[in-house]
Write a protein that holds these residues in place. Structure first.
Motif, PDB file in Angstrom:
ATOM      1  N   TRP A 140      66.235  63.158  22.385  1.00  0.00           N
ATOM      2  CA  TRP A 140      66.906  63.880  23.476  1.00  0.00           C
ATOM      3  C   TRP A 140      66.202  65.214  23.679  1.00  0.00           C
ATOM      4  CZ3 TRP A 140      71.009  62.556  26.655  1.00  0.00           C
ATOM      5  CH2 TRP A 140      71.544  63.574  27.443  1.00  0.00           C
ATOM      6  N   ILE A 141      65.827  65.499  24.910  1.00  0.00           N
ATOM      7  CA  ILE A 141      65.171  66.755  25.250  1.00  0.00           C
ATOM      8  C   ILE A 141      66.192  67.704  25.865  1.00  0.00           C
ATOM      9  CG2 ILE A 141      63.366  67.863  26.632  1.00  0.00           C
ATOM     10  CD1 ILE A 141      62.343  66.074  24.374  1.00  0.00           C
ATOM     11  N   PHE A 142      66.221  68.935  25.366  1.00  0.00           N
ATOM     12  CA  PHE A 142      67.068  69.978  25.925  1.00  0.00           C
ATOM     13  C   PHE A 142      66.231  70.824  26.888  1.00  0.00           C
ATOM     14  CE2 PHE A 142      68.829  68.941  21.773  1.00  0.00           C
ATOM     15  CZ  PHE A 142      70.162  68.724  22.083  1.00  0.00           C
ATOM     16  N   PHE A 143      66.882  71.308  27.947  1.00  0.00           N
ATOM     17  CA  PHE A 143      66.178  72.056  28.985  1.00  0.00           C
ATOM     18  C   PHE A 143      66.735  73.469  29.122  1.00  0.00           C
ATOM     19  CE2 PHE A 143      65.600  67.627  30.474  1.00  0.00           C
ATOM     20  CZ  PHE A 143      64.218  67.612  30.586  1.00  0.00           C
ATOM     21  N   LYS A 144      65.908  74.319  29.704  1.00  0.00           N
ATOM     22  CA  LYS A 144      66.325  75.652  30.120  1.00  0.00           C
ATOM     23  C   LYS A 144      65.821  75.869  31.541  1.00  0.00           C
ATOM     24  CE  LYS A 144      62.160  77.703  28.091  1.00  0.00           C
ATOM     25  NZ  LYS A 144      61.622  78.644  27.078  1.00  0.00           N
ATOM     26  N   GLU A 145      66.457  76.774  32.255  1.00  0.00           N
ATOM     27  CA  GLU A 145      65.996  77.078  33.602  1.00  0.00           C
ATOM     28  C   GLU A 145      64.767  77.976  33.529  1.00  0.00           C
ATOM     29  OE1 GLU A 145      67.613  78.749  37.921  1.00  0.00           O
ATOM     30  OE2 GLU A 145      68.859  78.965  36.123  1.00  0.00           O
ATOM     31  N   ASN A 146      63.749  77.622  34.294  1.00  0.00           N
ATOM     32  CA  ASN A 146      62.541  78.438  34.400  1.00  0.00           C
ATOM     33  C   ASN A 146      62.572  79.186  35.725  1.00  0.00           C
ATOM     34  OD1 ASN A 146      61.531  77.609  31.962  1.00  0.00           O
ATOM     35  ND2 ASN A 146      60.148  76.078  32.806  1.00  0.00           N
ATOM     36  N   LEU A 147      62.602  80.498  35.652  1.00  0.00           N
ATOM     37  CA  LEU A 147      62.710  81.304  36.861  1.00  0.00           C
ATOM     38  C   LEU A 147      61.352  81.737  37.400  1.00  0.00           C
ATOM     39  CD1 LEU A 147      65.759  83.527  35.834  1.00  0.00           C
ATOM     40  CD2 LEU A 147      65.746  81.468  37.258  1.00  0.00           C
ATOM     41  N   GLY A 148      60.315  81.646  36.588  1.00  0.00           N
ATOM     42  CA  GLY A 148      58.992  82.066  37.030  1.00  0.00           C
ATOM     43  C   GLY A 148      58.145  80.898  37.477  1.00  0.00           C
ATOM     44  N   ASP A 149      56.837  81.115  37.454  1.00  0.00           N
ATOM     45  CA  ASP A 149      55.895  80.071  37.821  1.00  0.00           C
ATOM     46  C   ASP A 149      55.952  78.978  36.768  1.00  0.00           C
ATOM     47  OD1 ASP A 149      53.972  78.759  39.210  1.00  0.00           O
ATOM     48  OD2 ASP A 149      52.300  79.986  38.510  1.00  0.00           O
ATOM     49  N   GLY A 150      55.683  77.776  37.169  1.00  0.00           N
ATOM     50  CA  GLY A 150      55.769  76.704  36.187  1.00  0.00           C
ATOM     51  C   GLY A 150      55.420  75.368  36.796  1.00  0.00           C
ATOM     52  N   PRO A 151      55.639  74.304  36.017  1.00  0.00           N
ATOM     53  CA  PRO A 151      56.201  74.289  34.667  1.00  0.00           C
ATOM     54  C   PRO A 151      55.227  74.825  33.623  1.00  0.00           C
ATOM     55  CG  PRO A 151      55.497  72.098  35.292  1.00  0.00           C
ATOM     56  CD  PRO A 151      55.337  72.943  36.511  1.00  0.00           C
ATOM     57  N   LEU A 152      55.783  75.250  32.491  1.00  0.00           N
ATOM     58  CA  LEU A 152      54.969  75.809  31.425  1.00  0.00           C
ATOM     59  C   LEU A 152      54.576  74.726  30.432  1.00  0.00           C
ATOM     60  CD1 LEU A 152      56.955  79.101  30.668  1.00  0.00           C
ATOM     61  CD2 LEU A 152      54.953  78.819  32.141  1.00  0.00           C
ATOM     62  N   GLY A 153      53.332  74.773  29.979  1.00  0.00           N
ATOM     63  CA  GLY A 153      52.865  73.865  28.949  1.00  0.00           C
ATOM     64  C   GLY A 153      53.012  74.478  27.571  1.00  0.00           C
ATOM     65  N   SER A 154      52.439  73.821  26.580  1.00  0.00           N
ATOM     66  CA  SER A 154      52.569  74.279  25.196  1.00  0.00           C
ATOM     67  C   SER A 154      51.813  75.568  24.918  1.00  0.00           C
ATOM     68  CB  SER A 154      52.078  73.180  24.244  1.00  0.00           C
ATOM     69  OG  SER A 154      52.908  72.038  24.338  1.00  0.00           O
ATOM     70  N   LEU A 155      50.910  75.957  25.806  1.00  0.00           N
ATOM     71  CA  LEU A 155      50.221  77.238  25.681  1.00  0.00           C
ATOM     72  C   LEU A 155      51.018  78.370  26.327  1.00  0.00           C
ATOM     73  CD1 LEU A 155      46.551  76.121  26.439  1.00  0.00           C
ATOM     74  CD2 LEU A 155      47.473  76.847  24.234  1.00  0.00           C
ATOM     75  N   ASN A 156      52.215  78.022  26.841  1.00  0.00           N
ATOM     76  CA  ASN A 156      53.100  78.981  27.508  1.00  0.00           C
ATOM     77  C   ASN A 156      52.474  79.563  28.771  1.00  0.00           C
ATOM     78  OD1 ASN A 156      55.724  80.069  27.502  1.00  0.00           O
ATOM     79  ND2 ASN A 156      54.964  82.042  26.784  1.00  0.00           N
ATOM     80  N   ILE A 157      51.623  78.774  29.408  1.00  0.00           N
ATOM     81  CA  ILE A 157      51.075  79.125  30.711  1.00  0.00           C
ATOM     82  C   ILE A 157      51.337  77.951  31.645  1.00  0.00           C
ATOM     83  CG2 ILE A 157      49.319  80.680  29.796  1.00  0.00           C
ATOM     84  CD1 ILE A 157      47.275  78.482  30.161  1.00  0.00           C
ATOM     85  N   PRO A 158      51.434  78.192  32.953  1.00  0.00           N
ATOM     86  CA  PRO A 158      51.752  77.096  33.874  1.00  0.00           C
ATOM     87  C   PRO A 158      50.688  76.004  33.859  1.00  0.00           C
ATOM     88  CG  PRO A 158      52.078  79.234  34.931  1.00  0.00           C
ATOM     89  CD  PRO A 158      51.371  79.502  33.638  1.00  0.00           C
ATOM     90  N   VAL A 159      51.144  74.756  33.866  1.00  0.00           N
ATOM     91  CA  VAL A 159      50.219  73.632  34.010  1.00  0.00           C
ATOM     92  C   VAL A 159      49.961  73.413  35.497  1.00  0.00           C
ATOM     93  CG1 VAL A 159      50.871  72.532  31.851  1.00  0.00           C
ATOM     94  CG2 VAL A 159      52.151  71.993  33.915  1.00  0.00           C
ATOM     95  N   ARG A 160      48.810  72.816  35.812  1.00  0.00           N
ATOM     96  CA  ARG A 160      48.388  72.645  37.198  1.00  0.00           C
ATOM     97  C   ARG A 160      48.119  71.172  37.485  1.00  0.00           C
ATOM     98  NH1 ARG A 160      50.610  77.010  39.013  1.00  0.00           N
ATOM     99  NH2 ARG A 160      49.668  78.961  38.263  1.00  0.00           N
ATOM    100  N   LYS A 161      48.556  70.733  38.659  1.00  0.00           N
ATOM    101  CA  LYS A 161      48.380  69.325  39.013  1.00  0.00           C
ATOM    102  C   LYS A 161      46.898  68.989  39.140  1.00  0.00           C
ATOM    103  CE  LYS A 161      48.793  69.823  44.054  1.00  0.00           C
ATOM    104  NZ  LYS A 161      49.531  69.371  45.245  1.00  0.00           N
ATOM    105  N   GLY A 162      46.561  67.821  38.633  1.00  0.00           N
ATOM    106  CA  GLY A 162      45.195  67.349  38.737  1.00  0.00           C
ATOM    107  C   GLY A 162      44.220  67.979  37.774  1.00  0.00           C
ATOM    108  N   SER A 163      44.716  68.862  36.875  1.00  0.00           N
ATOM    109  CA  SER A 163      43.786  69.497  35.937  1.00  0.00           C
ATOM    110  C   SER A 163      44.363  69.676  34.539  1.00  0.00           C
ATOM    111  CB  SER A 163      43.327  70.856  36.471  1.00  0.00           C
ATOM    112  OG  SER A 163      44.425  71.727  36.659  1.00  0.00           O
ATOM    113  N   SER A 164      45.688  69.620  34.375  1.00  0.00           N
ATOM    114  CA  SER A 164      46.307  69.805  33.059  1.00  0.00           C
ATOM    115  C   SER A 164      46.689  68.449  32.468  1.00  0.00           C
ATOM    116  CB  SER A 164      47.561  70.673  33.163  1.00  0.00           C
ATOM    117  OG  SER A 164      47.250  71.966  33.640  1.00  0.00           O
TER     118      SER A 164
END
Length: 223
Positions: free
Chosen positions: A119-143
């Protein structure tokens, strides 16, 4: 990961079935309610996503934790039981095919989803995202999500797979409970109908090349 039960004993944390049956109810932990349990199941598989609220606005949610239970892929279970294929009563092995099976067979579908105790628990992300494991936003087609035991986070990876839409350079920026082993990669395609279509049918075989600086490679080979 575990919890203390009513006797004070340290026991495994609640699994999917227990949580769905109300083990965490009335604790004020909810951030939103969703209308489709199957869609939410796949949102948990993805680890982040968007929820459309009644007023039409979108809530961005991201990974906040996991219950410590091992991930069980329900697509593999369906394949073992002869439910995946092109024959009568069978379904495509894509996300869309599995969703169709669950929606057309609600009781069996619910039981199937519960065979994955994770079971995965979630939190609301208010900034840019989604965030990956490096705590920086992942990008479509490249992450891409990888197993960090084999592919270091931040490393460039070249993919050459049967579904050639994923061919090319990717950056290892995320991890996942289902991404285990040297040959598992989960490419990120963003959100929206096109992304859903691509990601839902992305299961594909191929080759991956991990690109490393010459000095790093020399040190690894010298071990």
């Amino acid at each position: 990961l575990g919890r203390y039960d009513e006797t004070g004993a340290f026991v495994p944390y609640f699994d999917r079935a227990a949580i769905e049956d109300g083990a965490l109810a009335n604790k004020g932990l909810e951030i939103a309610w969703v209308a489709d349990a199957a869609e939410f199941f796949f949102l948990q598989v993805q680890g982040s996503g968007l929820i459309r609220l009644p007023d039409g606005s979108l809530m961005r949610i991201g990974y906040a934790g996991q219950n410590g239970r091992g991930y069980v892929g329900i697509g593999a279970l369906m394949r073992e039981r002869g439910l995946i294929g092109d024959g009568p009563g069978q379904y495509p092995g894509s996300m869309q095919g599995i969703l169709r099976y669950i929606h057309e067979n609600p009781e069996a579908g619910k039981a199937l989803m519960r065979e994955n105790p994770s079971w995965i628990f979630f939190k609301e992300n208010l900034g840019d995202g989604p965030l990956g494991s490096l705590n920086i936003p992942v990008r479509k087609g490249s992450s891409v999500a990888t197993d960090p035991n084999f592919i270091p986070l931040g490393a460039p990876v070249w993919l050459d797979v049967e579904n050639n839409v994923a061919d090319g350079m990717w950056i290892a920026q995320d991890t996942g409970g289902a991404i285990k082993g040297v040959n598992r990669f989960d490419t990120f395609w963003g959100n929206g109908p096109e992304a859903r279509t691509i990601a839902g049918g992305m299961s594909s075989r191929g080759q991956a090349l991990l690109l490393l600086p010459k000095g790093v490679l020399a040190r690894l080979l010298a071990r």
